[in-house]
Design a protein around this motif. Structure first.
Motif, PDB file in Angstrom:
ATOM      1  N   VAL A  49       0.841  -1.198   0.000  1.00 13.54           N
ATOM      2  CA  VAL A  49       0.000   0.000   0.000  1.00 13.54           C
ATOM      3  C   VAL A  49       0.875   1.246   0.000  1.00 13.54           C
ATOM      4  CG1 VAL A  49      -1.633   1.364   1.366  1.00 13.54           C
ATOM      5  CG2 VAL A  49      -1.983  -1.104   1.091  1.00 13.54           C
ATOM      6  N   ALA A  50       1.867   1.266   0.866  1.00 15.83           N
ATOM      7  CA  ALA A  50       2.750   2.437   0.951  1.00 15.83           C
ATOM      8  C   ALA A  50       3.449   2.688  -0.377  1.00 15.83           C
ATOM      9  CB  ALA A  50       3.772   2.229   2.063  1.00 15.83           C
ATOM     10  N   ALA A  51       3.849   1.612  -1.041  1.00 19.29           N
ATOM     11  CA  ALA A  51       4.549   1.759  -2.317  1.00 19.29           C
ATOM     12  C   ALA A  51       3.640   2.365  -3.374  1.00 19.29           C
ATOM     13  CB  ALA A  51       5.077   0.398  -2.778  1.00 19.29           C
ATOM     14  N   GLN A  52       2.392   1.899  -3.425  1.00 20.33           N
ATOM     15  CA  GLN A  52       1.472   2.407  -4.448  1.00 20.33           C
ATOM     16  C   GLN A  52       1.084   3.861  -4.173  1.00 20.33           C
ATOM     17  OE1 GLN A  52       1.230   0.562  -7.044  1.00 20.33           O
ATOM     18  NE2 GLN A  52       2.181  -1.199  -5.998  1.00 20.33           N
ATOM     19  N   VAL A  53       0.913   4.195  -2.919  1.00 22.92           N
ATOM     20  CA  VAL A  53       0.609   5.590  -2.579  1.00 22.92           C
ATOM     21  C   VAL A  53       1.785   6.485  -2.957  1.00 22.92           C
ATOM     22  CG1 VAL A  53       0.190   7.192  -0.664  1.00 22.92           C
ATOM     23  CG2 VAL A  53      -1.040   5.005  -0.764  1.00 22.92           C
ATOM     24  N   SER A  54       2.969   6.005  -2.712  1.00 21.61           N
ATOM     25  CA  SER A  54       4.167   6.768  -3.086  1.00 21.61           C
ATOM     26  C   SER A  54       4.218   7.006  -4.587  1.00 21.61           C
ATOM     27  CB  SER A  54       5.418   6.020  -2.611  1.00 21.61           C
ATOM     28  OG  SER A  54       6.588   6.699  -3.015  1.00 21.61           O
ATOM     29  N   VAL A  55       3.869   5.987  -5.358  1.00 23.55           N
ATOM     30  CA  VAL A  55       3.845   6.138  -6.822  1.00 23.55           C
ATOM     31  C   VAL A  55       2.852   7.214  -7.220  1.00 23.55           C
ATOM     32  CG1 VAL A  55       3.198   5.013  -8.981  1.00 23.55           C
ATOM     33  CG2 VAL A  55       4.629   3.798  -7.321  1.00 23.55           C
ATOM     34  N   VAL A  76      -4.033  -1.402  -8.497  1.00 23.93           N
ATOM     35  CA  VAL A  76      -3.600  -2.293  -7.422  1.00 23.93           C
ATOM     36  C   VAL A  76      -4.367  -1.975  -6.134  1.00 23.93           C
ATOM     37  CG1 VAL A  76      -1.668  -2.895  -5.914  1.00 23.93           C
ATOM     38  CG2 VAL A  76      -1.333  -2.758  -8.394  1.00 23.93           C
ATOM     39  N   LEU A  77      -4.511  -0.690  -5.816  1.00 25.54           N
ATOM     40  CA  LEU A  77      -5.255  -0.303  -4.618  1.00 25.54           C
ATOM     41  C   LEU A  77      -6.722  -0.720  -4.713  1.00 25.54           C
ATOM     42  CD1 LEU A  77      -3.691   3.228  -3.974  1.00 25.54           C
ATOM     43  CD2 LEU A  77      -3.333   1.155  -2.612  1.00 25.54           C
ATOM     44  N   ALA A  78      -7.277  -0.587  -5.906  1.00 26.61           N
ATOM     45  CA  ALA A  78      -8.666  -1.007  -6.104  1.00 26.61           C
ATOM     46  C   ALA A  78      -8.805  -2.508  -5.894  1.00 26.61           C
ATOM     47  CB  ALA A  78      -9.144  -0.607  -7.496  1.00 26.61           C
ATOM     48  N   GLU A  79      -7.851  -3.260  -6.408  1.00 31.34           N
ATOM     49  CA  GLU A  79      -7.896  -4.713  -6.263  1.00 31.34           C
ATOM     50  C   GLU A  79      -7.800  -5.124  -4.792  1.00 31.34           C
ATOM     51  OE1 GLU A  79      -8.009  -8.672  -7.891  1.00 31.34           O
ATOM     52  OE2 GLU A  79      -8.507  -6.697  -8.652  1.00 31.34           O
ATOM     53  N   LEU A  80      -6.915  -4.457  -4.048  1.00 29.79           N
ATOM     54  CA  LEU A  80      -6.788  -4.746  -2.626  1.00 29.79           C
ATOM     55  C   LEU A  80      -8.097  -4.447  -1.888  1.00 29.79           C
ATOM     56  CD1 LEU A  80      -3.225  -3.293  -1.928  1.00 29.79           C
ATOM     57  CD2 LEU A  80      -3.878  -5.703  -1.831  1.00 29.79           C
ATOM     58  N   ALA A  81      -8.700  -3.299  -2.188  1.00 25.80           N
ATOM     59  CA  ALA A  81      -9.941  -2.894  -1.514  1.00 25.80           C
ATOM     60  C   ALA A  81     -11.094  -3.831  -1.866  1.00 25.80           C
ATOM     61  CB  ALA A  81     -10.298  -1.457  -1.887  1.00 25.80           C
ATOM     62  N   ASP A  86     -10.996  -5.984   5.206  1.00 29.52           N
ATOM     63  CA  ASP A  86     -10.194  -5.542   6.340  1.00 29.52           C
ATOM     64  C   ASP A  86      -8.980  -4.720   5.925  1.00 29.52           C
ATOM     65  OD1 ASP A  86      -9.080  -7.734   5.095  1.00 29.52           O
ATOM     66  OD2 ASP A  86      -8.199  -8.545   6.937  1.00 29.52           O
ATOM     67  N   LEU A  87      -8.702  -4.662   4.608  1.00 24.22           N
ATOM     68  CA  LEU A  87      -7.579  -3.860   4.135  1.00 24.22           C
ATOM     69  C   LEU A  87      -7.971  -2.417   3.820  1.00 24.22           C
ATOM     70  CD1 LEU A  87      -5.439  -6.138   1.792  1.00 24.22           C
ATOM     71  CD2 LEU A  87      -4.836  -5.188   4.005  1.00 24.22           C
ATOM     72  N   VAL A  88      -9.270  -2.148   3.793  1.00 26.90           N
ATOM     73  CA  VAL A  88      -9.711  -0.797   3.440  1.00 26.90           C
ATOM     74  C   VAL A  88      -9.121   0.218   4.414  1.00 26.90           C
ATOM     75  CG1 VAL A  88     -11.704   0.740   3.295  1.00 26.90           C
ATOM     76  CG2 VAL A  88     -11.805  -1.533   2.257  1.00 26.90           C
ATOM     77  N   SER A  89      -9.166  -0.097   5.713  1.00 27.34           N
ATOM     78  CA  SER A  89      -8.621   0.854   6.693  1.00 27.34           C
ATOM     79  C   SER A  89      -7.113   1.017   6.526  1.00 27.34           C
ATOM     80  CB  SER A  89      -8.944   0.380   8.115  1.00 27.34           C
ATOM     81  OG  SER A  89      -8.383  -0.900   8.350  1.00 27.34           O
ATOM     82  N   VAL A  90      -6.428  -0.075   6.135  1.00 24.15           N
ATOM     83  CA  VAL A  90      -4.982   0.019   5.894  1.00 24.15           C
ATOM     84  C   VAL A  90      -4.709   0.945   4.721  1.00 24.15           C
ATOM     85  CG1 VAL A  90      -2.918  -1.277   5.256  1.00 24.15           C
ATOM     86  CG2 VAL A  90      -4.582  -2.274   6.839  1.00 24.15           C
ATOM     87  N   ILE A  91      -5.527   0.810   3.673  1.00 19.69           N
ATOM     88  CA  ILE A  91      -5.363   1.647   2.479  1.00 19.69           C
ATOM     89  C   ILE A  91      -5.603   3.110   2.816  1.00 19.69           C
ATOM     90  CG2 ILE A  91      -6.282   2.124   0.172  1.00 19.69           C
ATOM     91  CD1 ILE A  91      -6.960  -0.894   0.007  1.00 19.69           C
TER      92      ILE A  91
END
Length: 710
Positions: A49-55, A76-81, A86-91
């Motif tokens: 998540v941190a890597a994609q946000v950085s991009v 990638v973030l959409a796929e994770l969500a 439970d990953l939504v809050s992490v994102i």
């Protein structure tokens, strides 16, 4: 009752599930399975998540490499969500919201940028999709809006005005509409902010867009924005959405007409003026047409909408029926889909509040499926069915149908979940009872003569509960209704026995109101009460009784006037005629004393302990008044355990009042008695006496009524 059902808040319609099931965009197959929660430990996902946000934070430019990187990061973030709630809050905690919001808009042009726009619309589409997925969690809706997403999403909707269309353009508009839907879901403040940001006019325009998926997405957003927001409703109508929405109702694409009918449903809910405008715009027939849709969701929405239309005025109720809505609604009552049955029952309930529709609904076969729904364990479904039946019961032409199919027993026997339904059923039974006279009664009596036995019995059961006292003799004596009920009582079928007993008990209570327990017959000679002071008094005594070796002083004149037994003793040829002392064998002193006290005063207090011995004495000495008092006292002590012996006692001493009390007790407690060993034989033994009791009571009640009229 109707208002109570109409004021119920229906769940807001939304399209999140459908949007989630669509999966990742087909044109982006390069998303790696390594991004899923099943393939990597939690720490790796946090890093991802941190890597994609950085991009996203570093790639906001028109450089082709930046655009490609931003596109992939959003996906990638959409796929994770999408794959792990439970990953939504992490994102979100990883700073994705502001990064994605930034990419909802095109990057600024800088000197040296390429003339063409690499991945035009696609980065924005991925960002809108990801934010829409995050917005499914209510706790993040306001955060996304506060970060400035709404103006950008509205701008994406307006890209429909571009001269050229492409798959990417269609997708970005659709994702923007979906994101607005999810942001505004059950969030009244965001619904208002969408309107203030100018989001409603472009959504209305998109209803006529060339791409059907965009049309559906726009309708889904309008559907959400219209729910419980009057200002949004009014603006949607002012933007001239109704003509297009009504055209969409006739679409062969089930997804389109489902969204369209949902928008209209939310527009008219609690908005009488919009409801009238929708009807005047020609929505009625297309909505009725959706009752036959292959899409159950559209059928549900159409039935609900027709129920809302039907509350407008009586003319609208009639028009709905005239245009063919009744039969498909009745067919929906028999669906396996609980919500479909609920909405169709709701619509029929509204339609049935008009007198012109009631007979038609019943004639089209609506009674039996509605009655079956009373067995549902779904409270709303049960209540809707009960309310529809309440409407149908208002028409005399439906009363016979109710009774023929066993509707009265169904209404009486079913267990109802909520109090409102119980009240509704009670009023329905009252309505039916009020109509059992005149031509309705004549028709029922005809059915009781010529129909098959099962229907004859249903009619007799219903009339036992409903017919008026002045008609009881006609129904149950002249027309043989009593024999039908007694036949049920003698059946080997437990349910039939219970129904018969309940009906006879009800009939007994109604007949007793006009034919009370017979008073003691008058004595041939005028009774003389000497008074309390002469009880066992030697003053003026001219006869003495010997009871258990004790003397009891009495007066012949009082005894002669009390009963035929004492008259025979003193006036006949018995040896006691001239005797001064008369021995009384086989009777206790306290029993004899109470009997004499009654003779001297006309009243006496009787305890349950002495009542049976006193009854025996009263019967022996033909003291009907005292006998009746004893029977009354004994009857208070009847129980499930002693009912058999009590009935035997009534037979042994020809105690008619006690026997009547036993009969009523048996009928009232029949269900419990029938489950007790040996009691069924008692019931069968009493049937002749039950017949005699009702013949006597119903004949007397008619005579009493006639005398009252005179």
């Amino acid at each position: 009752m109707e208002q109570q059902r109409g004021s119920r808040s229906f769940p807001e319609r939304k399209g999140q599930k459908r949007k989630l099931e669509e999966g990742p965009p087909a044109e982006d197959p390069q998303i790696s399975s390594s991004t899923t929660t099943d393939a990597a430990p939690h720490a790796a996902l946090l890093s991802e998540v941190a890597a994609q946000v950085s991009v996203l934070n570093s790639a906001f430019s028109w450089k082709e490499s930046d655009r490609a990187a931003a596109k992939r990061a959003a996906q990638v973030l959409a796929e994770l969500a999408k794959n792990a709630d439970d990953l939504v809050s992490v994102i979100v905690d990883g700073g994705a919201v502001p990064a994605l919001t930034t990419h909802l808009q095109p990057p600024p042009y800088c000197e040296g940028d390429l003339a063409h726009k690499p991945f035009e619309h696609e980065v924005e589409k991925g960002s809108a999709f990801a934010l829409g997925l995050l917005a499914i969690k209510p706790e993040y809706q306001n955060l996304i809006v506060d970060k400035g997403a709404l103006p950008h999403l509205v701008d994406l909707l307006k890209r429909s005005k571009d001269s050229s269309t492409s798959r990417a353009l269609n997708s970005v508009i659709r994702r923007a509409a979906d994101a607005i839907t999810n942001l505004a879901h059950e969030n009244s403040s965001i619904k208002t902010r969408v309107r203030l940001e100018g989001g409603i006019p472009p959504l209305v325009e998109l209803l006529e867009y060339s791409d059907s998926k965009v049309q559906r997405a726009a309708a889904g957003a309008l559907r959400t924005l219209a729910f419980k927001n009057d200002d949004n409703k009014n603006l949607i109508v002012e933007c001239n959405a109704l003509p297009t929405l009504i055209l969409m109702l006739g679409s062969e694409d089930a997804a389109i007409h489902y969204e369209a009918v949902g928008v209209i449903g939310n527009l008219v809910h609690s908005s009488p003026n919009i409801k009238k405008e929708v009807i005047s715009s020609g929505a009625l027939q297309p909505v009725i047409g959706l009752l036959s849709s292959c899409c159950p969701e559209s059928q549900r929405e159409a039935a609900l909408l027709l129920g809302q239309f039907a509350s407008t005025d009586s003319d609208c109720k009639v028009h709905i029926v005239q245009r063919g809505a009744v039969r498909p609604l009745i067919e929906m009552l028999q669906s396996a889909d609980v919500q479909l049955k609920e909405m169709s029952a709701f619509a029929l309930g509204r339609l049935a509040q008009d007198s012109h529709n009631q007979a038609g609904i019943a004639h089209s076969g609506g009674l039996e499926p509605l009655l079956k729904l009373l067995s549902s364990r779904n409270g709303s479904l049960q209540h809707n069915a009960a309310f529809a039946l309440y409407g149908l019961a208002d028409n005399e032409d439906n009363v016979s149908g109710f009774i023929r199919v066993g509707g009265v027993q169904k209404l009486q026997d079913e267990e109802f979940i909520v109090q409102a339904t119980k009240d509704c059923v009670s009023k329905t039974l009252k309505r039916l009872e009020e109509k059992i006279h005149g031509r309705v009664l004549r028709h029922l009596l005809y059915q009781m003569r010529i129909s098959e036995k099962s229907i004859q019995r249903r009619v007799a059961l219903a009339l036992a509960h409903f017919c008026s006292p002045e008609d009881q003799r006609t129904v149950f004596i002249d027309e043989n209704g009593l024999e039908l009920l007694l036949g049920l009582l003698g059946s080997t079928n437990t349910k039939q026995q219970l129904d018969g007993a309940a009906a006879l008990y009800r009939l007994a209570n109604k007949s007793m109101a006009l034919s009370p327990v017979d008073a003691a017959p008058p004595s041939p000679t005028q009774r003389v009460y000497l008074g309390e002071q002469y009880v066992n008094s030697a003053t003026l005594s001219d006869v003495t009784f010997l009871v258990e070796g004790r003397r009891f002083y009495a007066h012949r004149i009082c005894l002669l006037a009390s009963s035929d037994a004492f008259r025979a003793m003193f006036d006949g040829g018995y040896r006691e005629k001239d005797a001064r002392d008369i021995e009384i064998p086989n009777i206790k002193w306290e029993v004899f004393e109470l009997m004499m006290r009654f003779i001297y005063t006309g009243s006496v207090d009787i305890t349950i302990e002495i009542s049976q011995d006193l009854l025996r004495a009263a019967d022996q000495y033909l003291l009907e008044g005292l006998k009746r008092l004893c029977e009354y006292t004994i009857a208070q002590d009847i129980t499930l355990e002693n009912i058999g012996s009590m009935y035997d006692l009534s037979e042994a001493f020809h105690a008619m009042s006690l026997r009547q009390a036993c009969i009523l007790f048996i009928l009232e407690h029949f269900e419990k008695l029938s489950s007790m060993h040996g009691q069924n034989e008692l019931v069968q033994r009493t049937i002749p006496e039950i017949r005699e009791y009702f013949c006597r009571a119903l004949t007397k009640s008619t005579t009493n009524l006639q005398s009252l009229r005179l």
